[in-house]
Design a protein around this motif. Structure first.
Motif, PDB file in Angstrom:
ATOM      1  N   PHE A 428       0.825  -1.209   0.000  1.00  0.00           N
ATOM      2  CA  PHE A 428       0.000   0.000   0.000  1.00  0.00           C
ATOM      3  C   PHE A 428       0.857   1.256   0.000  1.00  0.00           C
ATOM      4  O   PHE A 428       0.455   2.287  -0.530  1.00  0.00           O
ATOM      5  N   LEU A 429       2.042   1.154   0.606  1.00  0.00           N
ATOM      6  CA  LEU A 429       2.913   2.317   0.767  1.00  0.00           C
ATOM      7  C   LEU A 429       4.331   1.963   0.339  1.00  0.00           C
ATOM      8  O   LEU A 429       4.835   0.894   0.681  1.00  0.00           O
ATOM      9  N   GLN A 430       4.984   2.863  -0.372  1.00  0.00           N
ATOM     10  CA  GLN A 430       6.342   2.604  -0.822  1.00  0.00           C
ATOM     11  C   GLN A 430       7.293   2.373   0.346  1.00  0.00           C
ATOM     12  O   GLN A 430       8.236   1.588   0.254  1.00  0.00           O
ATOM     13  N   THR A 431       7.060   3.032   1.467  1.00  0.00           N
ATOM     14  CA  THR A 431       7.965   2.908   2.610  1.00  0.00           C
ATOM     15  C   THR A 431       7.579   1.784   3.552  1.00  0.00           C
ATOM     16  O   THR A 431       8.293   1.514   4.510  1.00  0.00           O
ATOM     17  N   SER A 742      -2.832  -8.667 -11.474  1.00  0.00           N
ATOM     18  CA  SER A 742      -3.253 -10.002 -11.038  1.00  0.00           C
ATOM     19  C   SER A 742      -2.724 -10.323  -9.650  1.00  0.00           C
ATOM     20  O   SER A 742      -1.594  -9.959  -9.292  1.00  0.00           O
ATOM     21  N   ILE A 743      -3.515 -11.024  -8.876  1.00  0.00           N
ATOM     22  CA  ILE A 743      -3.083 -11.484  -7.555  1.00  0.00           C
ATOM     23  C   ILE A 743      -1.899 -12.425  -7.674  1.00  0.00           C
ATOM     24  O   ILE A 743      -1.116 -12.581  -6.730  1.00  0.00           O
ATOM     25  N   ASP A 744      -1.717 -13.039  -8.825  1.00  0.00           N
ATOM     26  CA  ASP A 744      -0.645 -14.017  -9.011  1.00  0.00           C
ATOM     27  C   ASP A 744       0.644 -13.410  -9.547  1.00  0.00           C
ATOM     28  O   ASP A 744       1.647 -14.123  -9.703  1.00  0.00           O
ATOM     29  N   GLU A 751       5.224  -9.319  -3.720  1.00  0.00           N
ATOM     30  CA  GLU A 751       4.992  -7.873  -3.800  1.00  0.00           C
ATOM     31  C   GLU A 751       4.248  -7.514  -5.080  1.00  0.00           C
ATOM     32  O   GLU A 751       4.485  -8.083  -6.136  1.00  0.00           O
ATOM     33  N   LYS A 752       3.363  -6.535  -4.960  1.00  0.00           N
ATOM     34  CA  LYS A 752       2.605  -6.027  -6.097  1.00  0.00           C
ATOM     35  C   LYS A 752       2.929  -4.546  -6.299  1.00  0.00           C
ATOM     36  O   LYS A 752       3.232  -3.823  -5.344  1.00  0.00           O
TER      37      LYS A 752
END
Length: 870
Positions: A428-431, A742-744, A751-752
């Motif tokens: 959700f956050l880069q850090t 994609s979740i995959d 990581e996404k």
């Protein structure tokens, strides 16, 4: 490059450091590791080698025994390769493998294949300097670091605890001596190894030298035995001095000498005494204004326990010899002379064979993963005691800075108005930090959500994880920040009117857990039958890690302590319990249907936990990822618990223009009498709806759901139906922006990409705006309070919902097909109707109350009987 895991095998008198941490999602068995240094090619070990003191310029014969260690390659018929590098005088530590044999760590080197010489035994002959030909001539090879794998890397042979294997390299012509009984890890000189023996115990000491000479053995400075013109010999000694004893071996040859030594603590009888009344039964209690601390450990049926740490210089000292309670279950000791506010590292050494951290500690030090935690995320982290111990270290600190709670008058949203935003800090956050999350809370406030759900934040194995591989339940994972910064997140959420829920994983734990390690069957590679907390084999088919036995009194006690700690210490508003359907002892590991069937004992377990929580905090949100039978979930809902309601499949079909029924968004379709369903289209576990739309959407003529703008418009229609459904809702992060990765990608839990730039896209921003309007209709108005519903949301191409409350009337209608649909139904009243959200037709007038029109594909409307301004 590689992760190093601490390893010391001590025999009769030695202590094994078997705690570790790994980024690998698979748990590693925590039992004592098999030593890598051996003298004989026939000795049972992960590796055997000859000569006894290998040098970098002479051939070494190395034998890998796949039966030993973690046995990860036992019984394979495929080729075996060595994945290897070297530790040199330029390495920064044991994890700094250099000059790897393969330039691509995902593929084996053709020249690194071993020869099979017997069942599960493989041989490799090599000269280190030639084998690792790219090592510069001026760089000294100290160790060969290795693991063994099959060709595709799917199977790995390591030490028993999952750690890497090391072969020591000696300098040519250097006189050397070492103990072969007891044996030591090549990374820890015997002077750094502390061990334990009973008074008068006869102990075998064996030594080997690199050349013949005079070898002398000393105990506490007194000669025990010597021999001339030998390269090895053994003797037995009886240690009669209580306390610290030094054992030393000296070789003299050709005018040179070399020595090795280690210390042994000889203990007396275990003292039996009750834990002082001013101490907690678990963890650490600080007394005397923080200058003293009482340490306790629950470890039934163990023979002895030592506390080691900064206050004992990491040696097993008599002053760390712990007392046992009269019931034989707990061990405790008081340590005096502490400096208030100072951080002390500590571990427990159990039965002279295992080092574990404190299951109740609130901070750990991890030698493998802490180096990847930025100081900007976790400042002033205590340094790991490198060279003094190995494995996970607990940290104790008296008089530590407390958090000053600012917003203590927060009132939790009513369950019926709850909209939860589930997020994973890493993606959700880069850090991936609490500090940045605080800076981002205004974004969530603008969306209108009134609750934030954090995926697991207590210590889990590795850093890069979803967090469902937990190990320490009272310690927030350092990868996200400090405990006080987490408290600040909660405080700041309360300031903004948002409740905070954390994901709690009590179905299972992983091999790094001290409670797994304390009772482990090294033969089977499973928790031992006498483990107070864990089943030897999982009792349901979806288990990962090691399965908690929630019918065990010790597991119930531990679980309740975890719940109470987080409720009181962190001012939480709720917990989402992962895999709550796994809290069963019915043996259905291979039968998914049987596992999901009604289970009265599982209901009893959850009623007990829910009752315990309600006694602590009557308004606490207890949320179960149960996904079980309607009968069972209804019974749990009647107790006030909230049940996750996964309608991803229905909305995936709807968003793709396929036949779909949305009936399960209604609690009545589950047989519930209360709206205790947390209904969601996406969670961390489901494929994203936009991915479904862009990759599987239908089309008709020029209308194509796989077009980005079209797919985004259909997500608006989905949101219109979801958020008017009765009861709580949940949004998975970035669903409001149409996240379409994609979740995959990069592996299911990998990581996404973080796509905050989505908001620069006008179509995605419009989707966010619709989400915000629909969320606020639930959270900021009373239009859905105590409402009655008339719906037609089953398998028809177009669907509608009529909602009536004391505030007014709402009609939601949408065409989920890819072709135009004629629509005809009666609104609850005639007259003007105001479009709150939708495809842009504005105010409509229905003189007779009949809505008769044609809806284009993907067209939807949310009408209200009067204007709504949330």
């Amino acid at each position: 490059m590689k992760k190093y895991f601490g390893l010391i095998l001590l025999t009769i008198i030695t202590v094994i450091a078997a705690c570790k941490k790994s980024d690998d999602p698979e748990p590693k068995p925590p039992q004592p590791p098999v030593i890598t240094e051996v003298n004989s090619l026939d000795e049972k070990a992960v590796i055997a080698y000859s000569p006894a003191f290998p040098t970098d310029d002479k051939e070494v014969t190395l034998i890998f025994n796949a039966n030993e260690g973690n046995a990860g390659m036992k019984g394979l018929s495929t080729d075996v390769y060595i994945w290897a590098g070297v530790i040199t005088d330029k390495s920064t530590g044991p994890s700094d493998w250099r000059w790897g044999k393969s330039s691509d760590w995902t593929k084996p080197d053709a020249n690194a294949k071993l020869t099979k010489i017997a069942a599960d035994k493989y041989q490799l002959k090599f000269v280190p300097r030639i084998f690792f030909s790219n090592v510069p001539a001026n760089e000294k090879i100290l160790k060969v670091a290795m693991v063994f794998k099959n060709a595709d890397g799917s199977k790995t042979g390591r030490n028993t605890d999952g750690s890497d294997i090391y072969l020591p390299i000696s300098s040519s012509g250097t006189l050397g001596i070492r103990f072969t009984s007891p044996v030591f890890n090549p990374f820890y000189e015997p002077t750094l190894v502390n061990s334990i023996a009973n008074i008068g115990e006869s102990t075998k000491l064996s030594v080997v030298a690199s050349e013949k000479g005079k070898i002398t053995l000393y105990v506490n400075g007194s000669e025990v035995k010597s021999a001339e013109n030998v390269a090895s010999f053994s003797t037995d000694v009886a240690l009669t001095k209580t306390g610290d004893n030094e054992i030393k071996a000296v070789i003299s040859a050709g005018g040179k000498t070399a020595e090795k030594k280690f210390n042994v603590v000889v203990k007396g009888q275990v003292e039996v005494a009750a834990i002082p009344g001013n101490a907690k039964p678990d963890g650490v209690t600080y007394i005397n204004n923080g200058t003293s601390a009482i340490f306790t450990l629950l470890a039934p049926n163990k023979q002895n326990v030592f506390l080691i740490g900064d206050f004992t210089d990491w040696k097993m000292d008599i002053k760390g010899f712990m007392k046992k309670t009269t019931d034989g279950k707990r061990w405790w000791i008081q340590i005096d002379g502490l400096t208030p506010g100072e951080k002390y590292g500590y571990q427990f050494v159990v039965d002279g064979t295992l080092k574990v951290a404190d299951p109740y500690c609130q901070l750990i030090l991890d030698p493998s993963n802490d180096q990847y935690v930025p100081t900007s995320v976790f400042p002033s982290l205590k340094a790991y005691p490198t060279g003094k111990t190995s494995g996970i270290v607990s940290v104790a600190q008296s008089n530590e800075p407390s958090y000053n709670w600012k917003y203590t008058s927060f009132t939790r949203p009513d369950k019926s108005k709850l909209v939860i935003y589930e997020l994973h800090l890493r993606d959700f956050l880069q850090t991936h930090s609490y500090s940045t999350l605080i800076d981002t809370l205004d974004y969530l406030t603008g969306l209108g959500v009134n609750a934030v759900e954090l995926m697991p934040v207590n210590e889990f194995e590795g850093n890069n994880s979803w967090g469902y591989n937990p190990s320490f339940y009272f310690a927030p994972d350092k990868y996200y920040g400090t405990k006080n910064k987490l408290k600040e997140v909660i405080d700041e959420c309360h300031k903004r009117g948002m409740a905070v829920v954390i994901d709690m994983v009590l179905n299972h734990s992983f091999g790094q857990s001290p409670m797994v390690q304390l009772y482990w069957n090294g033969t089977s590679g499973k928790p031992a039958a006498n483990n107070p907390w864990f089943n030897t084999d999982a009792k349901h088919p979806y288990n990962v890690g090691y399965d908690f036995n929630h019918e065990s009194a010790e597991t119930k006690y531990f679980s309740k302590n975890v719940m109470e700690f987080w409720i009181k210490e962190y001012h939480l508003d709720g917990m989402r319990f992962d895999l709550s359907k796994g809290f069963t002892q019915k043996n259905n590991p291979d039968n998914v249907d049987a596992w999901g069937a009604y289970d009265a004992t599982r209901i009893a377990i959850w009623k007990d936990y829910n009752s315990y929580i309600k006694n602590l905090d009557n308004n606490f949100y207890v949320i179960l990822e149960h996904l079980g039978s309607d009968q069972e979930e209804t019974e749990l809902a009647n107790e006030g618990m909230l049940l996750w309601n996964n309608v991803n499949g229905s909305f995936a079909n709807a968003t793709q223009g396929k036949s779909s029924s949305l009936s399960r968004i209604m609690y009545t379709s589950h047989g519930f009498t209360k709206s205790n369903l947390v209904t969601y289209m996406e969670s961390h576990d489901e494929q994203r709806l936009m991915y479904h739309a862009l990759n599987g959407g239908n089309s008709n003529g020029t209308y194509n759901i796989r077009d980005l703008a079209t797919a985004l418009n259909r997500q608006k229609m989905n949101a219109a139906f979801l958020f008017v459904a009765p009861g709580p809702n949940m949004i998975w992060q970035f669903g409001e922006q149409g996240y379409d990765i994609s979740i995959d990608q990069n592996g299911r839990t990998g990581e996404k990409p973080i796509q905050w730039e989505y908001l620069q896209n006008a179509s995605r921003k419009q989707l966010y705006d619709v989400y915000a309007k629909m969320v606020k209709l639930k959270t900021k108005t009373n239009w859905l309070d105590n409402a009655t519903y008339t719906t037609s949301i089953s398998n028809s191409a177009w669907k509608y919902m009529i909602i009536q409350s004391s505030a007014g009337k709402i009609v939601v209608v949408g065409n989920f097909d890819v072709s135009a649909q004629a629509v005809n139904f009666n609104f609850p009243s005639s007259g003007d109707w105001y479009e709150y959200a939708g495809s842009g037709s504005g105010t409509i007038n229905l003189p007779a109350g009949t809505y008769n029109t044609t809806l284009a594909p993907g067209e939807y409307h949310v009408y209200t009987s009067s204007e709504v301004k949330p």
